[in-house]
Scaffold this motif. Sequence first.
Motif, short mmCIF file in Angstrom:
data_model
loop_
_atom_site.label_atom_id
_atom_site.label_comp_id
_atom_site.label_asym_id
_atom_site.label_seq_id
_atom_site.Cartn_x
_atom_site.Cartn_y
_atom_site.Cartn_z
N SER A 169 0.84 -1.20 0.00
CA SER A 169 0.00 0.00 0.00
C SER A 169 0.87 1.24 0.00
N THR A 170 0.28 2.36 -0.40
CA THR A 170 0.90 3.64 -0.10
C THR A 170 0.57 3.96 1.36
N VAL A 171 1.10 5.06 1.88
CA VAL A 171 0.99 5.33 3.31
C VAL A 171 0.15 6.57 3.62
N ALA A 172 0.51 7.70 3.04
CA ALA A 172 -0.13 8.96 3.43
C ALA A 172 -1.54 9.10 2.87
N GLY A 173 -1.79 8.51 1.69
CA GLY A 173 -3.09 8.65 1.06
C GLY A 173 -4.12 7.68 1.59
N GLU A 174 -5.39 7.99 1.36
CA GLU A 174 -6.46 7.08 1.75
C GLU A 174 -6.52 5.92 0.75
N MET A 175 -7.37 4.91 1.05
CA MET A 175 -7.53 3.81 0.13
C MET A 175 -7.99 4.32 -1.23
N GLY A 176 -7.34 3.85 -2.29
CA GLY A 176 -7.67 4.30 -3.62
C GLY A 176 -6.83 5.46 -4.10
N SER A 177 -5.94 5.99 -3.25
CA SER A 177 -5.05 7.07 -3.69
C SER A 177 -4.06 6.50 -4.72
N PRO A 178 -3.48 7.34 -5.56
CA PRO A 178 -2.65 6.84 -6.67
C PRO A 178 -1.45 6.01 -6.21
N ASP A 179 -1.18 4.97 -6.98
CA ASP A 179 0.01 4.15 -6.74
C ASP A 179 1.29 4.88 -7.13
N THR A 180 1.15 6.04 -7.76
CA THR A 180 2.30 6.79 -8.27
C THR A 180 2.79 7.87 -7.32
N TRP A 181 2.17 8.02 -6.17
CA TRP A 181 2.58 9.09 -5.27
C TRP A 181 3.99 8.89 -4.74
N ARG A 182 4.68 10.01 -4.52
CA ARG A 182 5.99 9.97 -3.86
C ARG A 182 5.71 9.80 -2.37
N ARG A 223 -7.52 19.11 3.01
CA ARG A 223 -6.53 18.76 1.99
C ARG A 223 -5.21 18.43 2.66
N GLN A 224 -4.42 17.58 2.00
CA GLN A 224 -3.07 17.35 2.49
C GLN A 224 -2.24 18.58 2.17
N GLU A 225 -1.72 19.22 3.21
CA GLU A 225 -0.96 20.45 3.04
C GLU A 225 0.52 20.16 3.30
N ALA A 226 1.35 20.45 2.29
CA ALA A 226 2.77 20.12 2.39
C ALA A 226 3.43 20.79 3.59
N TRP A 227 2.99 22.02 3.91
CA TRP A 227 3.64 22.74 5.01
C TRP A 227 3.48 22.01 6.34
N ARG A 228 2.38 21.28 6.51
CA ARG A 228 2.15 20.57 7.78
C ARG A 228 3.21 19.48 7.98
N PHE A 229 3.47 18.74 6.91
CA PHE A 229 4.47 17.68 7.01
C PHE A 229 5.87 18.25 7.22
N PHE A 230 6.20 19.29 6.47
CA PHE A 230 7.55 19.84 6.60
C PHE A 230 7.73 20.60 7.91
#
Length: 242
Positions: A24-37, A86-93
């Motif tokens: 599975s991917t990790v950060a996305g919910e079920m069905g999120s793209p397999d191509t995510w970084r 939404r997933q906000e990049a600033w939160r992770f960084f």
Amino acid sequence: DVSQWTKAAVFQPGTTTDMLARFSTVAGEMGSPDTWRDPRGFALKFYTTEGNLDIVGNNTPIFFIRDAIKFRDMIHASKPDPVTNRQEAWRFFDFVAQHPEAIHMVTHLKSPWGIPANYREMEGSGVNTYKLVNDQGEAVLCKFHWIPKEGVRNLTSSQASEIQAKDVGHATRDLYDNIKAGNFPEWEFAVQIMPDGPNDHLSFDPLDDTKLWPVDQFPLLPCGRMVLDRVPDNFFAEVEQS
């Protein structure tokens, strides 16, 4: 033959064990793209003669944090913002900036290894340090690794975007199609072994999952293989609930 280090039946020479894998991917919910970084979950369940052995890991050999109490905060930082949804990049960084131990994993994630081409050509790792005990009661520390027989292949950001525009589940489809066609994905299973003890001579803590064990000091010892030769009849019942 690793029987000198472990009495576990699953690791004895010549043993064949049924097992199940969930990717599975990790950060996305079920069905999120397999191509995510994004890290890829590499969760394995072995149905051994002594009971079920679960090894949950990633496609990366390291992790973001070394203290489990930070895990909830790390996950919350990666998930949708409660205000914007939404997933906000600033939160992770923001999390990474306050936890420098995460830099090793983030560097890996932002490197050319950050987007696996598919699940068949993806490495796997137990990430954490485990302990093996032999029939004399002697223990060693170990790391688990899975090396894909077909080699390791990753995508560039532009390649991932091109695939994602047409197929958000390409890696899931690739795995299903190859198993159905008899092209069974296979990994070499290897372990790294370290004496159990203070290991004060090392420049790092061998229990720290943000660090790698140098392979020149602790070589990868091939001790088995993992082959995925069938797909579930019911993905939810057999994989999601496993």
